[in-house]
Design a protein around this motif. Structure first.
Motif, PDB file in Angstrom:
ATOM      1  N   GLU A   1      62.352  31.428  36.996  1.00  0.00           N
ATOM      2  CA  GLU A   1      62.537  32.811  36.577  1.00  0.00           C
ATOM      3  C   GLU A   1      61.930  32.990  35.195  1.00  0.00           C
ATOM      4  O   GLU A   1      62.020  32.124  34.337  1.00  0.00           O
ATOM      5  N   GLY A   2      61.298  34.144  35.002  1.00  0.00           N
ATOM      6  CA  GLY A   2      60.689  34.423  33.706  1.00  0.00           C
ATOM      7  C   GLY A   2      59.860  35.687  33.772  1.00  0.00           C
ATOM      8  O   GLY A   2      59.544  36.175  34.860  1.00  0.00           O
ATOM      9  N   PRO A   3      59.495  36.257  32.599  1.00  0.00           N
ATOM     10  CA  PRO A   3      58.710  37.493  32.558  1.00  0.00           C
ATOM     11  C   PRO A   3      57.260  37.233  33.006  1.00  0.00           C
ATOM     12  O   PRO A   3      56.835  36.081  33.093  1.00  0.00           O
ATOM     13  N   PRO A   4      56.487  38.309  33.282  1.00  0.00           N
ATOM     14  CA  PRO A   4      55.076  38.127  33.662  1.00  0.00           C
ATOM     15  C   PRO A   4      54.297  37.403  32.564  1.00  0.00           C
ATOM     16  O   PRO A   4      54.594  37.546  31.371  1.00  0.00           O
ATOM     17  N   LEU A   5      53.307  36.647  32.977  1.00  0.00           N
ATOM     18  CA  LEU A   5      52.477  35.891  32.034  1.00  0.00           C
ATOM     19  C   LEU A   5      51.193  36.628  31.682  1.00  0.00           C
ATOM     20  O   LEU A   5      50.551  36.331  30.676  1.00  0.00           O
ATOM     21  N   TYR A   6      50.804  37.601  32.531  1.00  0.00           N
ATOM     22  CA  TYR A   6      49.564  38.361  32.323  1.00  0.00           C
ATOM     23  C   TYR A   6      49.848  39.844  32.512  1.00  0.00           C
ATOM     24  O   TYR A   6      50.770  40.218  33.237  1.00  0.00           O
ATOM     25  N   PRO A   7      49.035  40.710  31.877  1.00  0.00           N
ATOM     26  CA  PRO A   7      49.229  42.160  32.030  1.00  0.00           C
ATOM     27  C   PRO A   7      49.054  42.595  33.483  1.00  0.00           C
ATOM     28  O   PRO A   7      48.279  41.998  34.231  1.00  0.00           O
ATOM     29  N   ASP A   8      49.754  43.644  33.863  1.00  0.00           N
ATOM     30  CA  ASP A   8      49.671  44.180  35.219  1.00  0.00           C
ATOM     31  C   ASP A   8      48.236  44.600  35.532  1.00  0.00           C
ATOM     32  O   ASP A   8      47.555  45.198  34.699  1.00  0.00           O
ATOM     33  N   GLY A   9      47.775  44.259  36.718  1.00  0.00           N
ATOM     34  CA  GLY A   9      46.439  44.663  37.147  1.00  0.00           C
ATOM     35  C   GLY A   9      45.357  43.640  36.862  1.00  0.00           C
ATOM     36  O   GLY A   9      44.269  43.702  37.433  1.00  0.00           O
ATOM     37  N   GLU A  10      45.606  42.690  35.981  1.00  0.00           N
ATOM     38  CA  GLU A  10      44.606  41.662  35.677  1.00  0.00           C
ATOM     39  C   GLU A  10      44.534  40.674  36.842  1.00  0.00           C
ATOM     40  O   GLU A  10      45.552  40.180  37.311  1.00  0.00           O
ATOM     41  N   LEU A  11      43.318  40.389  37.316  1.00  0.00           N
ATOM     42  CA  LEU A  11      43.169  39.518  38.485  1.00  0.00           C
ATOM     43  C   LEU A  11      42.768  38.096  38.126  1.00  0.00           C
ATOM     44  O   LEU A  11      42.965  37.171  38.903  1.00  0.00           O
ATOM     45  N   THR A  12      42.164  37.913  36.964  1.00  0.00           N
ATOM     46  CA  THR A  12      41.778  36.564  36.537  1.00  0.00           C
ATOM     47  C   THR A  12      41.648  36.555  35.024  1.00  0.00           C
ATOM     48  O   THR A  12      41.433  37.606  34.411  1.00  0.00           O
ATOM     49  N   ASP A  13      41.808  35.366  34.420  1.00  0.00           N
ATOM     50  CA  ASP A  13      41.592  35.266  32.984  1.00  0.00           C
ATOM     51  C   ASP A  13      40.253  34.603  32.662  1.00  0.00           C
ATOM     52  O   ASP A  13      39.984  34.250  31.529  1.00  0.00           O
ATOM     53  N   GLU A  14      39.417  34.458  33.686  1.00  0.00           N
ATOM     54  CA  GLU A  14      38.100  33.861  33.466  1.00  0.00           C
ATOM     55  C   GLU A  14      37.192  34.838  32.716  1.00  0.00           C
ATOM     56  O   GLU A  14      37.174  36.035  33.020  1.00  0.00           O
ATOM     57  N   PRO A  15      36.401  34.362  31.737  1.00  0.00           N
ATOM     58  CA  PRO A  15      35.433  35.240  31.071  1.00  0.00           C
ATOM     59  C   PRO A  15      34.419  35.780  32.083  1.00  0.00           C
ATOM     60  O   PRO A  15      34.080  35.095  33.057  1.00  0.00           O
ATOM     61  N   GLU A  16      33.944  37.006  31.855  1.00  0.00           N
ATOM     62  CA  GLU A  16      32.969  37.607  32.769  1.00  0.00           C
ATOM     63  C   GLU A  16      31.732  36.730  32.924  1.00  0.00           C
ATOM     64  O   GLU A  16      31.178  36.607  34.018  1.00  0.00           O
ATOM     65  N   GLU A  17      31.297  36.112  31.828  1.00  0.00           N
ATOM     66  CA  GLU A  17      30.095  35.262  31.908  1.00  0.00           C
ATOM     67  C   GLU A  17      30.275  34.120  32.896  1.00  0.00           C
ATOM     68  O   GLU A  17      29.352  33.771  33.631  1.00  0.00           O
ATOM     69  N   THR A  18      31.473  33.531  32.917  1.00  0.00           N
ATOM     70  CA  THR A  18      31.744  32.428  33.842  1.00  0.00           C
ATOM     71  C   THR A  18      31.687  32.911  35.280  1.00  0.00           C
ATOM     72  O   THR A  18      31.078  32.275  36.150  1.00  0.00           O
ATOM     73  N   LEU A  19      32.330  34.054  35.558  1.00  0.00           N
ATOM     74  CA  LEU A  19      32.336  34.596  36.919  1.00  0.00           C
ATOM     75  C   LEU A  19      30.923  34.964  37.370  1.00  0.00           C
ATOM     76  O   LEU A  19      30.536  34.719  38.509  1.00  0.00           O
ATOM     77  N   ILE A  20      30.133  35.547  36.463  1.00  0.00           N
ATOM     78  CA  ILE A  20      28.757  35.930  36.804  1.00  0.00           C
ATOM     79  C   ILE A  20      27.914  34.693  37.091  1.00  0.00           C
ATOM     80  O   ILE A  20      27.171  34.645  38.079  1.00  0.00           O
ATOM     81  N   ALA A  21      28.044  33.669  36.245  1.00  0.00           N
ATOM     82  CA  ALA A  21      27.289  32.426  36.467  1.00  0.00           C
ATOM     83  C   ALA A  21      27.655  31.811  37.814  1.00  0.00           C
ATOM     84  O   ALA A  21      26.789  31.319  38.546  1.00  0.00           O
ATOM     85  N   GLU A  22      28.939  31.872  38.179  1.00  0.00           N
ATOM     86  CA  GLU A  22      29.381  31.314  39.450  1.00  0.00           C
ATOM     87  C   GLU A  22      28.817  32.109  40.635  1.00  0.00           C
ATOM     88  O   GLU A  22      28.451  31.542  41.660  1.00  0.00           O
ATOM     89  N   LEU A  23      28.743  33.436  40.498  1.00  0.00           N
ATOM     90  CA  LEU A  23      28.184  34.254  41.587  1.00  0.00           C
ATOM     91  C   LEU A  23      26.693  33.976  41.776  1.00  0.00           C
ATOM     92  O   LEU A  23      26.193  33.955  42.904  1.00  0.00           O
ATOM     93  N   VAL A  24      25.986  33.747  40.683  1.00  0.00           N
ATOM     94  CA  VAL A  24      24.562  33.381  40.788  1.00  0.00           C
ATOM     95  C   VAL A  24      24.426  32.025  41.473  1.00  0.00           C
ATOM     96  O   VAL A  24      23.589  31.827  42.352  1.00  0.00           O
ATOM     97  N   ARG A  25      25.302  31.080  41.090  1.00  0.00           N
ATOM     98  CA  ARG A  25      25.230  29.746  41.705  1.00  0.00           C
ATOM     99  C   ARG A  25      25.568  29.817  43.189  1.00  0.00           C
ATOM    100  O   ARG A  25      24.948  29.145  44.017  1.00  0.00           O
ATOM    101  N   GLU A  26      26.542  30.643  43.551  1.00  0.00           N
ATOM    102  CA  GLU A  26      26.897  30.802  44.956  1.00  0.00           C
ATOM    103  C   GLU A  26      25.699  31.312  45.758  1.00  0.00           C
ATOM    104  O   GLU A  26      25.406  30.809  46.848  1.00  0.00           O
ATOM    105  N   ALA A  27      25.004  32.305  45.216  1.00  0.00           N
ATOM    106  CA  ALA A  27      23.826  32.849  45.906  1.00  0.00           C
ATOM    107  C   ALA A  27      22.734  31.793  46.019  1.00  0.00           C
ATOM    108  O   ALA A  27      22.052  31.684  47.052  1.00  0.00           O
ATOM    109  N   ALA A  28      22.587  30.976  44.985  1.00  0.00           N
ATOM    110  CA  ALA A  28      21.558  29.931  45.003  1.00  0.00           C
ATOM    111  C   ALA A  28      21.881  28.827  46.007  1.00  0.00           C
ATOM    112  O   ALA A  28      20.976  28.178  46.543  1.00  0.00           O
TER     113      ALA A  28
END
Length: 309
Positions: free
Chosen positions: A182-209
């Motif tokens: 039991e405990g309060p939320p750890l992240y703000p409501d609506g946030e889906l990931t704490d990954e930096p945008e650059e990391t997610l973008i790099a991963e999407l490019v790698r996935e396509a490659a």
């Protein structure tokens, strides 16, 4: 607990398993959005990606980890370190075993390691159930239950799921949530990931490659986002984000494969990745890709550091 969060549970769960056990696809299914890249190639995941599930009764943070494997390179060793560090810190662990593959030495090795984490509750998750018959699934559930007994693990639950069909994903989420403190939320409501945008973008490019390249390439490709900048001469109602990214491979022959004949392969990678990036960011994107050679980067500590490992 007192206040608004009485009875509210929050904490971290991670999916572990051998490479290609369906962990990333399952992470995306539980979160309800794509936050981890997927591929039918083993060892696609290289980072511990966090996805956040918001519910009225709790907040579940899912950590998707690389597949634990017998490392052949320094990169492989570091990926295994990421896995072990992650599962030592979470509140509950889900061991993923595919329904369409027999329980093997890799599963037994991981179960043996998990058994040492005596205080952390563990669920067995039988993935890819849509690929097998009801009788084969029943056999696999029995085998996975036996895997726990053999390793000295008392499974909190054994759950069959199909991430692609959505079968029992909601049940799995509830069972994981029930194991959290039991405990309060750890992240703000609506946030889906704490990954930096650059990391997610790099991963999407790698996935396509990774789509459609020869078998030796998946582990040899790394992507770094060099620059993200809003184009200055655009009107406010028609913004354009310029993204410059580099794909690193280990040899000139691999560079030729990624670029393709007259650059067709790289153009396809750019088109596919741009679509996913625009969906992620909600804004039009100009994606500029370059392929570079970083000789034997998987074995070179300096180059690994520069590429984010």
């Amino acid at each position: 607990m007192i206040g608004d969060y009485e009875g509210f549970r929050s904490g971290f769960a991670c999916f572990v398993g051998r490479p290609n056990a369906g962990k990333s696809t399952l992470t995306n299914a539980v979160v309800g959005e794509k936050i981890a890249i997927t591929s039918n190639r083993p060892q696609t995941t290289r980072h511990a990606i966090r996805g956040i599930v918001h519910r009225p009764d709790g907040q579940l943070v899912i950590v998707d980890t690389p597949g634990l494997h017998r490392p052949r390179t320094l990169l492989g060793q570091r990926l295994n370190d990421v896995v072990r560090t992650t599962w030592a810190e979470v509140d509950v662990i889900g061991l993923c075993v595919p329904a369409d593959e027999a329980v093997g030495p890799g599963d037994r090795f991981i179960a043996g390691e998990l058994a040492a984490l005596r205080r952390t509750p563990k669920l067995a998750v039988v993935t890819k159930t849509d690929r097998v018959s009801a009788s084969r699934l029943a056999e696999q559930l029995t085998a996975v239950a036996a895997l726990g007994t053999e390793a000295g693990i008392e499974w909190a639950d054994v759950v069959p799921v199909s991430a692609t069909k959505g079968d029992r994903v909601e049940l799995l989420t509830e069972l994981l949530l029930a194991q959290l403190p039991e405990g309060p939320p750890l992240y703000p409501d609506g946030e889906l990931t704490d990954e930096p945008e650059e990391t997610l973008i790099a991963e999407l490019v790698r996935e396509a490659a990774l789509e459609g390249v020869r078998d030796e390439l998946p582990h040899s490709i790394a992507v770094v986002v060099e620059e993200m900048i809003q184009r200055e001469d655009r009107p406010a109602d028609r913004p354009l984000l310029d993204i410059h990214a580099s794909l690193y491979v280990e040899r000139d022959s691999q560079k030729a494969i990624v670029i393709g004949r007259k650059g067709t392969r790289l153009r396809d990678v750019g088109t596919q990745a741009r679509t996913q990036i625009e969906r992620l960011l909600g804004t039009p994107v100009f994606l500029d890709l370059h392929v570079k050679v970083a000789k034997d980067w998987q074995r070179d500590p300096k180059q690994l550091g520069r590429l984010g490992f």
